[in-house]
Design a protein around this motif. Structure first.
Motif, PDB file in Angstrom:
ATOM      1  N   GLU A 170       0.803  -1.217   0.000  1.00  0.00           N
ATOM      2  CA  GLU A 170       0.000   0.000   0.000  1.00  0.00           C
ATOM      3  C   GLU A 170       0.841   1.276   0.000  1.00  0.00           C
ATOM      4  OE1 GLU A 170      -3.234   0.146  -0.539  1.00  0.00           O
ATOM      5  OE2 GLU A 170      -3.211  -2.031  -0.714  1.00  0.00           O
ATOM      6  N   GLN A 171       2.054   1.190  -0.542  1.00  0.00           N
ATOM      7  CA  GLN A 171       2.894   2.372  -0.661  1.00  0.00           C
ATOM      8  C   GLN A 171       2.948   2.846  -2.113  1.00  0.00           C
ATOM      9  OE1 GLN A 171       6.822   1.767   0.890  1.00  0.00           O
ATOM     10  NE2 GLN A 171       6.141   1.630   3.014  1.00  0.00           N
ATOM     11  N   LEU A 172       3.086   4.165  -2.285  1.00  0.00           N
ATOM     12  CA  LEU A 172       3.403   4.715  -3.602  1.00  0.00           C
ATOM     13  C   LEU A 172       4.859   4.366  -3.889  1.00  0.00           C
ATOM     14  CD1 LEU A 172       1.753   8.214  -3.131  1.00  0.00           C
ATOM     15  CD2 LEU A 172       0.967   6.434  -4.700  1.00  0.00           C
ATOM     16  N   HIS A 173       5.099   3.524  -4.882  1.00  0.00           N
ATOM     17  CA  HIS A 173       6.471   3.069  -5.112  1.00  0.00           C
ATOM     18  C   HIS A 173       6.649   2.680  -6.584  1.00  0.00           C
ATOM     19  CE1 HIS A 173      10.163   2.194  -2.911  1.00  0.00           C
ATOM     20  NE2 HIS A 173      10.373   1.260  -3.815  1.00  0.00           N
ATOM     21  N   PRO A 174       6.714   3.664  -7.484  1.00  0.00           N
ATOM     22  CA  PRO A 174       6.783   3.395  -8.924  1.00  0.00           C
ATOM     23  C   PRO A 174       8.191   3.069  -9.420  1.00  0.00           C
ATOM     24  CG  PRO A 174       6.763   5.746  -8.564  1.00  0.00           C
ATOM     25  CD  PRO A 174       6.641   5.118  -7.203  1.00  0.00           C
ATOM     26  N   TYR A 175       8.801   2.063  -8.828  1.00  0.00           N
ATOM     27  CA  TYR A 175      10.180   1.722  -9.171  1.00  0.00           C
ATOM     28  C   TYR A 175      10.307   0.272  -9.609  1.00  0.00           C
ATOM     29  CZ  TYR A 175      11.343   6.023  -6.654  1.00  0.00           C
ATOM     30  OH  TYR A 175      11.414   7.329  -6.242  1.00  0.00           O
ATOM     31  N   VAL A 176      11.312   0.038 -10.448  1.00  0.00           N
ATOM     32  CA  VAL A 176      11.729  -1.303 -10.840  1.00  0.00           C
ATOM     33  C   VAL A 176      13.130  -1.505 -10.272  1.00  0.00           C
ATOM     34  CG1 VAL A 176      12.291  -2.825 -12.757  1.00  0.00           C
ATOM     35  CG2 VAL A 176      10.336  -1.264 -12.931  1.00  0.00           C
ATOM     36  N   TYR A 177      13.384  -2.701  -9.737  1.00  0.00           N
ATOM     37  CA  TYR A 177      14.673  -3.000  -9.114  1.00  0.00           C
ATOM     38  C   TYR A 177      15.371  -4.145  -9.830  1.00  0.00           C
ATOM     39  CZ  TYR A 177      13.265  -0.221  -5.048  1.00  0.00           C
ATOM     40  OH  TYR A 177      12.880   0.799  -4.214  1.00  0.00           O
ATOM     41  N   VAL A 178      16.690  -4.081  -9.871  1.00  0.00           N
ATOM     42  CA  VAL A 178      17.535  -5.189 -10.298  1.00  0.00           C
ATOM     43  C   VAL A 178      18.492  -5.489  -9.155  1.00  0.00           C
ATOM     44  CG1 VAL A 178      19.341  -5.944 -11.886  1.00  0.00           C
ATOM     45  CG2 VAL A 178      17.358  -4.689 -12.764  1.00  0.00           C
ATOM     46  N   VAL A 179      18.646  -6.772  -8.826  1.00  0.00           N
ATOM     47  CA  VAL A 179      19.484  -7.172  -7.697  1.00  0.00           C
ATOM     48  C   VAL A 179      20.932  -7.327  -8.155  1.00  0.00           C
ATOM     49  CG1 VAL A 179      19.809  -8.839  -5.842  1.00  0.00           C
ATOM     50  CG2 VAL A 179      17.507  -8.401  -6.724  1.00  0.00           C
ATOM     51  N   SER A 199       1.451   1.919 -12.172  1.00  0.00           N
ATOM     52  CA  SER A 199       0.484   2.795 -12.824  1.00  0.00           C
ATOM     53  C   SER A 199       0.361   4.098 -12.040  1.00  0.00           C
ATOM     54  CB  SER A 199      -0.877   2.103 -12.924  1.00  0.00           C
ATOM     55  OG  SER A 199      -1.358   1.775 -11.632  1.00  0.00           O
ATOM     56  N   ALA A 200      -0.082   5.149 -12.688  1.00  0.00           N
ATOM     57  CA  ALA A 200      -0.175   6.461 -12.046  1.00  0.00           C
ATOM     58  C   ALA A 200      -1.057   6.389 -10.801  1.00  0.00           C
ATOM     59  CB  ALA A 200      -0.747   7.471 -13.030  1.00  0.00           C
ATOM     60  N   GLY A 201      -0.495   6.781  -9.664  1.00  0.00           N
ATOM     61  CA  GLY A 201      -1.235   6.770  -8.415  1.00  0.00           C
ATOM     62  C   GLY A 201      -1.393   5.402  -7.789  1.00  0.00           C
ATOM     63  N   LEU A 237      15.284   1.899 -10.791  1.00  0.00           N
ATOM     64  CA  LEU A 237      14.931   2.756 -11.921  1.00  0.00           C
ATOM     65  C   LEU A 237      13.501   3.236 -11.724  1.00  0.00           C
ATOM     66  CD1 LEU A 237      16.528   0.003 -13.162  1.00  0.00           C
ATOM     67  CD2 LEU A 237      16.617   1.522 -15.138  1.00  0.00           C
ATOM     68  N   ASP A 238      13.265   4.484 -12.035  1.00  0.00           N
ATOM     69  CA  ASP A 238      11.924   5.059 -11.948  1.00  0.00           C
ATOM     70  C   ASP A 238      11.141   4.624 -13.186  1.00  0.00           C
ATOM     71  OD1 ASP A 238       9.661   6.808 -12.059  1.00  0.00           O
ATOM     72  OD2 ASP A 238      10.712   8.213 -10.760  1.00  0.00           O
ATOM     73  N   TYR A 239      10.044   3.914 -12.971  1.00  0.00           N
ATOM     74  CA  TYR A 239       9.286   3.385 -14.101  1.00  0.00           C
ATOM     75  C   TYR A 239       8.704   4.486 -14.977  1.00  0.00           C
ATOM     76  CZ  TYR A 239       6.136   0.414 -16.775  1.00  0.00           C
ATOM     77  OH  TYR A 239       5.508  -0.236 -17.794  1.00  0.00           O
ATOM     78  N   ARG A 240       8.449   5.646 -14.402  1.00  0.00           N
ATOM     79  CA  ARG A 240       7.928   6.753 -15.197  1.00  0.00           C
ATOM     80  C   ARG A 240       8.944   7.196 -16.242  1.00  0.00           C
ATOM     81  NH1 ARG A 240       6.541   9.839  -9.715  1.00  0.00           N
ATOM     82  NH2 ARG A 240       8.640   9.007  -9.427  1.00  0.00           N
ATOM     83  N   GLU A 241      10.225   7.152 -15.889  1.00  0.00           N
ATOM     84  CA  GLU A 241      11.276   7.463 -16.864  1.00  0.00           C
ATOM     85  C   GLU A 241      11.331   6.399 -17.949  1.00  0.00           C
ATOM     86  OE1 GLU A 241      15.172   8.507 -15.536  1.00  0.00           O
ATOM     87  OE2 GLU A 241      14.443   9.341 -13.662  1.00  0.00           O
ATOM     88  N   LEU A 242      11.201   5.127 -17.550  1.00  0.00           N
ATOM     89  CA  LEU A 242      11.243   4.044 -18.526  1.00  0.00           C
ATOM     90  C   LEU A 242      10.083   4.150 -19.513  1.00  0.00           C
ATOM     91  CD1 LEU A 242      12.184   1.011 -16.240  1.00  0.00           C
ATOM     92  CD2 LEU A 242      13.687   2.318 -17.747  1.00  0.00           C
ATOM     93  N   GLU A 243       8.907   4.477 -19.010  1.00  0.00           N
ATOM     94  CA  GLU A 243       7.750   4.652 -19.896  1.00  0.00           C
ATOM     95  C   GLU A 243       7.973   5.790 -20.890  1.00  0.00           C
ATOM     96  OE1 GLU A 243       3.454   3.278 -18.377  1.00  0.00           O
ATOM     97  OE2 GLU A 243       4.235   5.044 -17.362  1.00  0.00           O
ATOM     98  N   ALA A 244       8.535   6.888 -20.403  1.00  0.00           N
ATOM     99  CA  ALA A 244       8.792   8.027 -21.286  1.00  0.00           C
ATOM    100  C   ALA A 244       9.792   7.655 -22.375  1.00  0.00           C
ATOM    101  CB  ALA A 244       9.302   9.212 -20.462  1.00  0.00           C
ATOM    102  N   LEU A 245      10.825   6.891 -22.008  1.00  0.00           N
ATOM    103  CA  LEU A 245      11.798   6.443 -23.003  1.00  0.00           C
ATOM    104  C   LEU A 245      11.157   5.499 -24.007  1.00  0.00           C
ATOM    105  CD1 LEU A 245      14.988   5.792 -20.836  1.00  0.00           C
ATOM    106  CD2 LEU A 245      14.809   7.377 -22.757  1.00  0.00           C
ATOM    107  N   ALA A 246      10.321   4.578 -23.502  1.00  0.00           N
ATOM    108  CA  ALA A 246       9.669   3.604 -24.381  1.00  0.00           C
ATOM    109  C   ALA A 246       8.740   4.280 -25.378  1.00  0.00           C
ATOM    110  CB  ALA A 246       8.906   2.586 -23.548  1.00  0.00           C
ATOM    111  N   ALA A 247       8.178   5.416 -24.995  1.00  0.00           N
ATOM    112  CA  ALA A 247       7.282   6.142 -25.899  1.00  0.00           C
ATOM    113  C   ALA A 247       8.042   6.776 -27.059  1.00  0.00           C
ATOM    114  CB  ALA A 247       6.526   7.220 -25.128  1.00  0.00           C
TER     115      ALA A 247
END
Length: 205
Positions: free
Chosen positions: A57-66, A101-103, A121-131
């Protein structure tokens, strides 16, 4: 608004050449993504053994690599019982799809079994790059494909295999990992009690 958990330490942006995340995404896309002019920022995150990286239940729009270490991705039921959905170790990636997803908010928690070093990595940045960039779009698409395949395999094993078969499948898929995971955590992942897992292990010896 900050999305950083107080239990983890975050250090400045990594150089592209040193990023395991960019190498992994490049392998998925079939090309070196670090040669492009546009790249996402990558942060290094360290989590102590036993500490929580982020909670449900946290706002956490990130992708992680170990980069190193071992973590568990888990749910907490209303009765306080923990249910472990998966483990993540060196070279693997994870994130809460619900939080991307947003929010959106994370649907599970992540805690470190071992002291771990990750890249974020911030997924919002990845989405912008993918666009804008086909290579980044392909990398994200194949990452989602891999995630879906792992999820489907997990569901198949839980629904169709017996506990001994699930344990055997885990050992075959992740050789050597069982020794790094506490008995109670591995039992919860397999959907059985620690006593039952001990008996299964004893019969295999």
């Amino acid at each position: 608004m900050s999305f950083t958990n107080v239990n983890s330490s975050v250090t400045p942006v990594l150089e592209a050449a040193d990023s395991a995340a960019l190498r992994l995404l490049g392998a998925l896309a079939g090309q070196d993504l670090t040669l492009g002019s546009a790249m996402p920022s990558v942060q290094r995150v360290r989590v102590a053994a036993g500490a929580e990286l982020f909670g449900a239940e946290q706002l956490h729009p990130y992708v992680y690599v170990v980069r190193s270490g071992l973590l568990k991705l888990h749910y907490l039921r209303a009765d306080g019982q923990e249910w472990i959905k998966s483990f993540s170790h060196e070279g693997m990636f994870f994130g809460s799809l619900a939080a991307l997803s947003a929010g959106g908010r994370s649907s599970f928690s992540v805690s470190a079994i071992e002291a771990s070093e990750l890249e974020r990595l911030d997924y919002r940045e990845l989405e912008a790059l993918a666009a804008r960039e086909p290579a980044w779009l392909l990398a994200l698409y194949r990452a989602m494909q891999r995630f879906a395949a792992l999820k489907e395999q997990r569901e198949l094993e839980l629904l169709t295999l017996t506990p001994p078969e699930r344990y055997a499948a885990f050992l075959a898929a992740e050789p050597g990992l069982a020794e790094r995971i506490p008995l109670k955590d591995l039992a919860r992942f397999l959907g059985i009690t620690p006593v039952s897992l001990s008996r299964i292990r004893a019969r295999r010896r």
